[in-house]
Design a protein around this motif. Structure first.
Motif, PDB file in Angstrom:
ATOM      1  N   ILE A  34       0.814  -1.238   0.177  1.00 50.67           N
ATOM      2  CA  ILE A  34       0.329  -0.129  -0.024  1.00 50.67           C
ATOM      3  C   ILE A  34       0.614   1.117   0.012  1.00 50.67           C
ATOM      4  O   ILE A  34       1.779   1.046   0.658  1.00 50.67           O
ATOM      5  N   ALA A  35       0.871   2.490  -1.262  1.00 52.11           N
ATOM      6  CA  ALA A  35       1.119   3.271  -0.434  1.00 52.11           C
ATOM      7  C   ALA A  35      -0.248   4.931  -0.229  1.00 52.11           C
ATOM      8  O   ALA A  35      -0.775   4.629  -0.653  1.00 52.11           O
ATOM      9  N   VAL A  36       0.468   5.844   0.808  1.00 46.22           N
ATOM     10  CA  VAL A  36      -0.449   6.873   1.302  1.00 46.22           C
ATOM     11  C   VAL A  36       0.380   8.097   0.533  1.00 46.22           C
ATOM     12  O   VAL A  36       1.773   8.323   0.893  1.00 46.22           O
ATOM     13  N   GLU A  37      -0.567   9.084   0.458  1.00 45.81           N
ATOM     14  CA  GLU A  37       0.059  10.239   0.018  1.00 45.81           C
ATOM     15  C   GLU A  37      -1.451  10.510   1.144  1.00 45.81           C
ATOM     16  O   GLU A  37      -2.361  10.936   1.271  1.00 45.81           O
ATOM     17  N   LEU A  38      -0.446  11.826   1.970  1.00 50.68           N
ATOM     18  CA  LEU A  38      -1.517  13.256   2.247  1.00 50.68           C
ATOM     19  C   LEU A  38      -1.846  14.211   1.600  1.00 50.68           C
ATOM     20  O   LEU A  38      -1.218  15.128   1.038  1.00 50.68           O
ATOM     21  N   ALA A  39      -2.795  14.460   0.714  1.00 44.08           N
ATOM     22  CA  ALA A  39      -3.589  15.630  -0.542  1.00 44.08           C
ATOM     23  C   ALA A  39      -4.099  16.429   0.594  1.00 44.08           C
ATOM     24  O   ALA A  39      -4.893  16.203   1.156  1.00 44.08           O
ATOM     25  N   THR A  40      -3.708  17.760   0.322  1.00 45.94           N
ATOM     26  CA  THR A  40      -3.520  18.982   0.417  1.00 45.94           C
ATOM     27  C   THR A  40      -5.109  19.823  -0.218  1.00 45.94           C
ATOM     28  O   THR A  40      -3.374  20.474  -1.195  1.00 45.94           O
ATOM     29  N   TYR A  41      -5.663  20.651  -0.643  1.00 44.88           N
ATOM     30  CA  TYR A  41      -6.058  21.020  -2.080  1.00 44.88           C
ATOM     31  C   TYR A  41      -6.574  22.363  -0.641  1.00 44.88           C
ATOM     32  O   TYR A  41      -6.993  22.565   0.077  1.00 44.88           O
ATOM     33  N   VAL A  42      -5.590  23.243  -2.078  1.00 41.16           N
ATOM     34  CA  VAL A  42      -6.141  24.879  -1.351  1.00 41.16           C
ATOM     35  C   VAL A  42      -7.253  25.264  -3.029  1.00 41.16           C
ATOM     36  O   VAL A  42      -6.267  25.559  -3.311  1.00 41.16           O
ATOM     37  N   VAL A  43      -8.769  25.270  -2.539  1.00 46.36           N
ATOM     38  CA  VAL A  43      -9.378  25.413  -4.130  1.00 46.36           C
ATOM     39  C   VAL A  43     -10.154  26.319  -3.757  1.00 46.36           C
ATOM     40  O   VAL A  43     -10.709  26.516  -2.929  1.00 46.36           O
ATOM     41  N   GLU A  44     -10.786  26.641  -5.058  1.00 49.99           N
ATOM     42  CA  GLU A  44     -12.140  27.301  -5.196  1.00 49.99           C
ATOM     43  C   GLU A  44     -13.688  26.551  -4.606  1.00 49.99           C
ATOM     44  O   GLU A  44     -13.895  25.745  -4.648  1.00 49.99           O
ATOM     45  N   LYS A  45     -13.882  27.389  -3.643  1.00 43.91           N
ATOM     46  CA  LYS A  45     -15.256  27.243  -3.255  1.00 43.91           C
ATOM     47  C   LYS A  45     -16.547  26.651  -4.019  1.00 43.91           C
ATOM     48  O   LYS A  45     -16.366  27.651  -4.883  1.00 43.91           O
ATOM     49  N   GLY A  46     -17.021  25.436  -3.890  1.00 43.54           N
ATOM     50  CA  GLY A  46     -18.475  25.499  -4.756  1.00 43.54           C
ATOM     51  C   GLY A  46     -18.346  24.429  -6.014  1.00 43.54           C
ATOM     52  O   GLY A  46     -19.015  24.298  -6.798  1.00 43.54           O
ATOM     53  N   LYS A  47     -16.856  24.245  -6.062  1.00 44.67           N
ATOM     54  CA  LYS A  47     -16.657  23.390  -7.624  1.00 44.67           C
ATOM     55  C   LYS A  47     -16.188  22.673  -7.156  1.00 44.67           C
ATOM     56  O   LYS A  47     -15.584  21.767  -5.711  1.00 44.67           O
ATOM     57  N   PRO A  48     -16.429  21.450  -7.966  1.00 41.78           N
ATOM     58  CA  PRO A  48     -16.100  19.667  -7.632  1.00 41.78           C
ATOM     59  C   PRO A  48     -14.463  19.376  -7.495  1.00 41.78           C
ATOM     60  O   PRO A  48     -13.828  20.606  -8.166  1.00 41.78           O
ATOM     61  N   LEU A  49     -14.079  18.959  -6.820  1.00 43.38           N
ATOM     62  CA  LEU A  49     -12.988  18.712  -5.759  1.00 43.38           C
ATOM     63  C   LEU A  49     -11.926  18.341  -7.111  1.00 43.38           C
ATOM     64  O   LEU A  49     -10.641  19.032  -7.237  1.00 43.38           O
ATOM     65  N   LEU A  50     -12.810  17.110  -7.942  1.00 47.75           N
ATOM     66  CA  LEU A  50     -11.960  16.004  -8.613  1.00 47.75           C
ATOM     67  C   LEU A  50     -13.153  16.440  -9.664  1.00 47.75           C
ATOM     68  O   LEU A  50     -14.004  16.266 -10.300  1.00 47.75           O
ATOM     69  N   THR A  51     -12.286  16.682 -11.081  1.00 49.30           N
ATOM     70  CA  THR A  51     -12.813  16.240 -12.491  1.00 49.30           C
ATOM     71  C   THR A  51     -12.089  15.306 -13.149  1.00 49.30           C
ATOM     72  O   THR A  51     -10.498  15.922 -14.101  1.00 49.30           O
ATOM     73  N   LYS A  52     -12.099  14.601 -13.307  1.00 52.68           N
ATOM     74  CA  LYS A  52     -11.692  13.446 -14.456  1.00 52.68           C
ATOM     75  C   LYS A  52     -11.318  13.968 -15.389  1.00 52.68           C
ATOM     76  O   LYS A  52     -13.020  14.382 -15.896  1.00 52.68           O
ATOM     77  N   ILE A  53     -10.679  13.392 -16.342  1.00 53.84           N
ATOM     78  CA  ILE A  53     -10.281  13.582 -18.254  1.00 53.84           C
ATOM     79  C   ILE A  53     -10.352  12.459 -18.625  1.00 53.84           C
ATOM     80  O   ILE A  53      -9.526  10.960 -18.150  1.00 53.84           O
ATOM     81  N   GLU A  54     -11.298  12.175 -19.278  1.00 55.12           N
ATOM     82  CA  GLU A  54     -10.840  11.171 -20.053  1.00 55.12           C
ATOM     83  C   GLU A  54     -10.056  11.074 -21.096  1.00 55.12           C
ATOM     84  O   GLU A  54      -9.763  11.596 -21.774  1.00 55.12           O
TER      85      GLU A  54
END
Length: 124
Positions: free
Chosen positions: A104-124
């Motif tokens: 298992i690999a583990v990361e701590l992800a800290t996001y400084v993001v615009e409020k109200g937008k989806p945190l993640l957008t998947k790219i096809e």
């Protein structure tokens, strides 16, 4: 996959976000800058977890807590980060990560993001 089916080493509070990719949301708070928030998540990758390209509406600051992860960030050569390594993904830049170790690999992800937008957008 149910709780009893979690791979050994995955936290009991993790939620499977994609095959072999487990997320634990740690905190989410408004910032003093209007319209911005911070979200902090523990992300656990099994060796079988397939990478998927995505982006965020802000900066992602990553600290690898365990194992080895390869990051592919558009416009940069791939980089392998090991326990204790950190990197930042700029606002909106497409990227992906994959576990390149045997456990298992583990990361701590800290996001400084615009409020109200989806945190993640998947790219096809």
């Amino acid at each position: 996959m149910g709780i009893k089916d979690r791979p050994e080493g995955i936290s009991h509070t993790a939620v499977e976000a994609a095959p072999g990719l487990w997320r634990i949301d740690l905190q989410k708070h408004d910032l003093s800058i209007p319209g911005w928030e911070v979200v902090q998540t523990r992300v656990e990758f099994t060796p079988e977890s397939p990478p998927f390209k995505h982006s965020h509406p802000g900066e992602e600051i990553i600290l690898v807590l365990q194992g080895s992860l390869e990051y592919q960030i558009d416009g940069r050569p791939p980089v392998v980060c090991r326990t204790g390594d950190a990197l930042t993904v700029p606002y909106g830049v497409h990227h992906q990560a994959r576990n390149v170790g045997d456990d298992i690999a583990v990361e701590l992800a800290t996001y400084v993001v615009e409020k109200g937008k989806p945190l993640l957008t998947k790219i096809e």
